[in-house]
Design a protein around this motif. Sequence first.
Motif, short mmCIF file in Angstrom:
data_model
loop_
_atom_site.label_atom_id
_atom_site.label_comp_id
_atom_site.label_asym_id
_atom_site.label_seq_id
_atom_site.Cartn_x
_atom_site.Cartn_y
_atom_site.Cartn_z
N LEU A 74 31.26 67.99 -20.27
CA LEU A 74 32.17 67.00 -18.71
C LEU A 74 30.54 66.59 -17.83
N ALA A 75 29.84 67.64 -17.60
CA ALA A 75 29.02 67.04 -16.63
C ALA A 75 27.91 66.02 -17.27
N ASP A 76 27.26 66.39 -18.16
CA ASP A 76 26.30 65.62 -19.00
C ASP A 76 27.11 64.34 -18.99
N SER A 77 28.43 64.00 -19.52
CA SER A 77 28.85 62.95 -19.39
C SER A 77 29.06 61.98 -18.58
N VAL A 78 29.52 62.95 -17.49
CA VAL A 78 29.33 62.27 -16.54
C VAL A 78 28.10 62.01 -15.44
N ARG A 79 27.26 62.29 -16.17
CA ARG A 79 25.81 62.41 -15.74
C ARG A 79 25.37 60.70 -16.24
N GLU A 80 25.83 60.70 -17.55
CA GLU A 80 25.96 58.89 -17.73
C GLU A 80 25.40 58.32 -16.54
N HIS A 81 26.51 58.21 -15.96
CA HIS A 81 27.54 57.23 -14.80
C HIS A 81 26.89 57.20 -13.32
N VAL A 82 27.17 58.18 -12.71
CA VAL A 82 26.79 58.69 -11.83
C VAL A 82 26.06 60.72 -11.46
N PRO A 83 25.19 60.58 -10.91
CA PRO A 83 24.05 61.74 -10.43
C PRO A 83 25.32 62.46 -10.18
N HIS A 84 25.60 62.36 -9.23
CA HIS A 84 26.75 64.01 -8.88
C HIS A 84 28.31 63.25 -8.80
N LEU A 85 28.76 64.17 -8.14
CA LEU A 85 30.25 64.20 -7.28
C LEU A 85 30.25 65.34 -5.88
N ASP A 86 31.18 63.84 -5.10
CA ASP A 86 31.89 63.91 -4.41
C ASP A 86 33.51 64.07 -4.18
N GLY A 87 33.84 63.83 -5.38
CA GLY A 87 34.77 64.38 -5.17
C GLY A 87 36.07 64.50 -6.83
N VAL A 88 36.82 65.14 -7.53
CA VAL A 88 37.72 65.52 -8.01
C VAL A 88 39.21 65.47 -7.89
N VAL A 89 39.83 64.68 -8.93
CA VAL A 89 41.05 64.46 -9.37
C VAL A 89 42.00 64.85 -10.29
N HIS A 90 42.61 66.11 -10.13
CA HIS A 90 43.00 66.79 -10.99
C HIS A 90 44.73 65.55 -11.27
N SER A 91 44.86 65.48 -12.63
CA SER A 91 46.28 64.47 -12.35
C SER A 91 46.83 64.50 -13.55
N ILE A 92 46.99 66.47 -13.91
CA ILE A 92 47.34 66.14 -15.70
C ILE A 92 48.60 67.06 -15.71
N GLY A 93 49.26 67.13 -16.10
CA GLY A 93 50.16 67.80 -16.07
C GLY A 93 51.60 67.14 -18.40
N PHE A 94 51.30 68.54 -18.28
CA PHE A 94 51.79 68.37 -20.22
C PHE A 94 52.62 69.63 -19.86
N ALA A 95 54.14 69.65 -20.52
CA ALA A 95 55.11 70.26 -21.18
C ALA A 95 55.92 69.70 -22.43
N PRO A 96 55.64 70.61 -23.67
CA PRO A 96 56.59 70.46 -24.76
C PRO A 96 58.62 70.23 -23.97
N GLN A 97 58.68 68.93 -24.93
CA GLN A 97 60.31 69.04 -24.51
C GLN A 97 61.46 70.07 -24.22
N ASN A 98 61.56 70.92 -25.42
CA ASN A 98 62.04 72.21 -25.01
C ASN A 98 61.84 73.24 -24.49
N VAL A 99 60.79 73.05 -23.54
CA VAL A 99 60.73 74.13 -22.32
C VAL A 99 61.11 73.48 -20.82
N MET A 100 62.16 72.21 -21.06
CA MET A 100 62.18 71.48 -19.49
C MET A 100 63.48 71.57 -19.69
N GLY A 101 64.24 70.76 -19.29
CA GLY A 101 65.64 70.05 -19.13
C GLY A 101 66.96 71.04 -19.38
N GLY A 102 66.84 71.90 -19.58
CA GLY A 102 68.05 73.02 -18.89
C GLY A 102 68.15 74.74 -19.63
N GLY A 103 67.56 74.35 -20.93
CA GLY A 103 67.42 75.93 -21.61
C GLY A 103 65.86 76.87 -21.22
#
Length: 255
Positions: A74-103
């Motif tokens: 990841l760091a090398d891939s990002v460096r292809e576009h910007v030399p460093h980072l000042d911030g990172v946003v984690h906007s990631i979520g996933f759960a299989p449907q059978n562990v949500m919804g009631g059971g």
Amino acid sequence: MGILEGKNILVTGVLTEGSIAFDVARLCQEQGATVVLTGVGRTLKITQAMGRRLPVEAQVVPLDVTDPEQLGQLADSVREHVPHLDGVVHSIGFAPQNVMGGGFMDGPWEDVATAMHISAYSLKALAEATLPLMSGGGSIVGLTFDGTVAWPVYDWMGVAKAALESTSRYVARDLGPQGIRCNMVSAGPIKTTAAKNIPGFEQMEGTWSERAPLGWDSTATEPTAKAVTALLSDWFPATTGEMVHVDGGVHAMGQ
Ligand code: NAD
């Protein structure tokens, strides 16, 4: 001059124009930042198309948070576009449907483990992967749905959110000495792709807008995105390990 003038921000989680992260990326650009997006697997091309819809076209690097090879690159891939980072946003979520919804009591460990891996452990993995780019300090901001209480139908995703919030505090503890802050924004229910995948999401949304002293629009991502943008800026210099609610005030009400 914007509050993110001259900063470079990595934004994960842009899947559609309705993604919370899309509005975060837009606001970051409007506030003067250069934004790089991450995209995952088969939906990478969709994220690239979303990158072209931002005010300034954003480059996209591949990142599946469960893939150690992509995390390592990841760091090398990002460096292809910007030399460093000042911030990172984690906007990631996933759960299989059978562990949500009631059971809740029937949730099998393999599926719970997937939810925990993608939705909670990934914050540490992302922080670790981007650390080499933040030698001058930085701000990590994640999105949660208040994991301090039990909700209808949220089930193991709720447990994963509690773990995410705890992970945020430990990242704050361990990276604070390097000038890196880590905070959460706890949003109220918003009708995104992730939300639509929760069986019975309407039960979480329920009477939110009536209970919120400020009211609540479950189609609006901007209030949440504004809080993320603010936390990425230099205007929260002494805040870390915190969870800011953007929920119309529901968390503070007894009923
Ligand atoms: P969304 O579906 O637009 O975003 C979820 C993102 O997670 C997608 O971009 C998807 O590609 C990404 N993702 C899933 N698995 C991944 C993996 N293995 N590696 C990398 N990325 C992966 O939905 P959203 O509502 O914008 O969700 C963003 C965040 O906000 C999530 O953490 C979600 O739990 C949180 N949140 C959402 C709400 C809501 O009601 N929508 C409320 C509070 C918090």
